[in-house]
Write a protein that holds these residues in place. Structure first.
Motif, mmCIF file in Angstrom:
data_model
loop_
_atom_site.group_PDB
_atom_site.id
_atom_site.type_symbol
_atom_site.label_atom_id
_atom_site.label_comp_id
_atom_site.label_asym_id
_atom_site.label_seq_id
_atom_site.Cartn_x
_atom_site.Cartn_y
_atom_site.Cartn_z
ATOM 1 N N UNK A 54 -37.358 -39.157 73.123
ATOM 2 C CA UNK A 54 -36.174 -38.373 72.797
ATOM 3 C C UNK A 54 -35.760 -38.640 71.356
ATOM 4 N N UNK A 55 -34.880 -37.794 70.852
ATOM 5 C CA UNK A 55 -34.406 -37.921 69.482
ATOM 6 C C UNK A 55 -33.398 -39.066 69.422
ATOM 7 N N UNK A 56 -33.859 -40.226 69.019
ATOM 8 C CA UNK A 56 -33.004 -41.419 69.028
ATOM 9 C C UNK A 56 -31.833 -41.292 68.059
ATOM 10 N N UNK A 57 -31.984 -40.534 66.976
ATOM 11 C CA UNK A 57 -30.884 -40.388 66.018
ATOM 12 C C UNK A 57 -29.674 -39.710 66.655
ATOM 13 N N UNK A 58 -29.906 -38.668 67.447
ATOM 14 C CA UNK A 58 -28.815 -37.976 68.132
ATOM 15 C C UNK A 58 -28.185 -38.907 69.169
ATOM 16 N N UNK A 59 -29.013 -39.601 69.921
ATOM 17 C CA UNK A 59 -28.536 -40.523 70.947
ATOM 18 C C UNK A 59 -27.664 -41.615 70.314
ATOM 19 N N UNK A 60 -28.149 -42.212 69.257
ATOM 20 C CA UNK A 60 -27.422 -43.303 68.603
ATOM 21 C C UNK A 60 -26.141 -42.790 67.951
ATOM 22 N N UNK A 61 -26.178 -41.592 67.370
ATOM 23 C CA UNK A 61 -24.970 -41.031 66.757
ATOM 24 C C UNK A 61 -23.862 -40.864 67.799
ATOM 25 N N UNK A 62 -24.217 -40.415 68.992
ATOM 26 C CA UNK A 62 -23.187 -40.269 70.028
ATOM 27 C C UNK A 62 -22.687 -41.633 70.488
ATOM 28 N N UNK A 63 -23.585 -42.611 70.578
ATOM 29 C CA UNK A 63 -23.159 -43.976 70.926
ATOM 30 C C UNK A 63 -22.217 -44.532 69.857
ATOM 31 N N UNK A 64 -22.552 -44.322 68.598
ATOM 32 C CA UNK A 64 -21.718 -44.825 67.506
ATOM 33 C C UNK A 64 -20.316 -44.218 67.560
ATOM 34 N N UNK A 72 -14.169 -42.285 75.819
ATOM 35 C CA UNK A 72 -15.288 -41.631 76.484
ATOM 36 C C UNK A 72 -15.370 -40.172 76.084
ATOM 37 N N UNK A 73 -16.584 -39.633 76.114
ATOM 38 C CA UNK A 73 -16.781 -38.246 75.700
ATOM 39 C C UNK A 73 -18.040 -37.681 76.327
ATOM 40 N N UNK A 74 -18.038 -36.376 76.520
ATOM 41 C CA UNK A 74 -19.207 -35.659 77.011
ATOM 42 C C UNK A 74 -19.969 -35.101 75.816
ATOM 43 N N UNK A 75 -21.283 -35.226 75.864
ATOM 44 C CA UNK A 75 -22.144 -34.755 74.788
ATOM 45 C C UNK A 75 -23.253 -33.876 75.364
ATOM 46 N N UNK A 92 -24.510 -35.477 78.811
ATOM 47 C CA UNK A 92 -24.283 -36.920 78.900
ATOM 48 C C UNK A 92 -22.802 -37.220 78.811
ATOM 49 N N UNK A 93 -22.367 -38.134 79.668
ATOM 50 C CA UNK A 93 -21.013 -38.658 79.548
ATOM 51 C C UNK A 93 -21.157 -40.123 79.195
ATOM 52 N N UNK A 94 -20.544 -40.504 78.084
ATOM 53 C CA UNK A 94 -20.624 -41.879 77.619
ATOM 54 C C UNK A 94 -19.214 -42.419 77.436
ATOM 55 N N UNK A 95 -19.068 -43.709 77.697
ATOM 56 C CA UNK A 95 -17.768 -44.339 77.525
ATOM 57 C C UNK A 95 -17.965 -45.785 77.100
ATOM 58 N N UNK A 96 -16.903 -46.374 76.515
ATOM 59 C CA UNK A 96 -17.043 -47.747 76.031
ATOM 60 C C UNK A 96 -17.237 -48.726 77.185
ATOM 61 N N UNK A 139 -17.438 -28.838 76.917
ATOM 62 C CA UNK A 139 -16.199 -28.586 76.200
ATOM 63 C C UNK A 139 -15.047 -28.396 77.183
ATOM 64 N N UNK A 140 -13.862 -28.786 76.758
ATOM 65 C CA UNK A 140 -12.649 -28.594 77.557
ATOM 66 C C UNK A 140 -12.056 -27.230 77.222
ATOM 67 N N UNK A 141 -11.134 -26.767 78.061
ATOM 68 C CA UNK A 141 -10.518 -25.447 77.884
ATOM 69 C C UNK A 141 -9.961 -25.255 76.482
#
Length: 180
Positions: A54-64, A72-75, A92-96, A139-141
């Motif tokens: 997978x594209x690690x740059x996109x993954x890491x950017x969302x983690x950062x 937390x955020x959905x990506x 993906x849903x990621x949270x601290x 995305x939210x409403x």
């Protein structure tokens, strides 16, 4: 804690990484995806070790972003390639991830493959279709309203209509029904 009814329906990849993007843990599905024999084999490996998957740059950017904001955020992560070259998009849903003292020590994530264009849905108007696609992107409403330059009330009306047309009682069911 993951909802036990939600988890089997979504068949998620679960994972946690530390602040340096080393894997702290994952479920069997994630280990299999990474071509590992078991979950324990993933521990200590870095996200960069799997750049062919997978594209690690996109993954890491969302983690950062999660590490920086602490929220937390959905990506949408359209970064995965199959052996046949097909791109798979992940919601993906990621949270601290925090320690006992509340200090952020990493990121916890859940990712599911999604179908961007479900073929078994009834006809939606172009505006409803755009709203539906943005919903599937997490995305939210309010965010959809801003992007489509419409009022939140109009977007809520679209979402209600979409739920009726797709025979879903709530937003959770709608996402479950159209996520792979």
């Amino acid at each position: 804690m993951l909802d036990t009814q939600l988890t089997p329906a979504f068949k998620p990849n679960l994972y946690s990484t530390d602040k340096n993007h080393a894997i702290m843990g994952c479920n069997e599905r994630q280990a299999t995806y990474l071509d590992l024999s078991c979950e324990q084999e993933a521990i200590g490996k870095y996200v960069y070790d799997f750049s062919e998957k997978f594209d690690t740059d996109i993954f890491i950017a969302s983690n950062e972003e999660i590490l920086k904001t602490g929220i937390g955020k959905t990506f949408i992560e359209p970064t995965t390639y199959t052996d046949t070259g097909k791109i798979i998009t992940y919601l993906s849903y990621k949270y601290p991830l925090t320690n006992a003292k509340g200090k952020i020590i990493g990121v916890m994530g859940m990712s599911v493959a999604i179908d961007q264009a479900p073929s078994n849905k009834p006809n939606l108007s172009p505006q409803q279709e755009k709203c539906f696609q943005l919903l599937l992107q997490g995305l939210r409403s309010r965010e959809i309203a801003e992007q489509m330059q419409l009022s939140c009330r109009t977007i809520e009306h679209y979402i209600s209509t979409i739920k009726v047309k797709l025979k879903c009682k709530d937003l959770r069911e709608l996402i479950l029904k159209y996520a792979n």
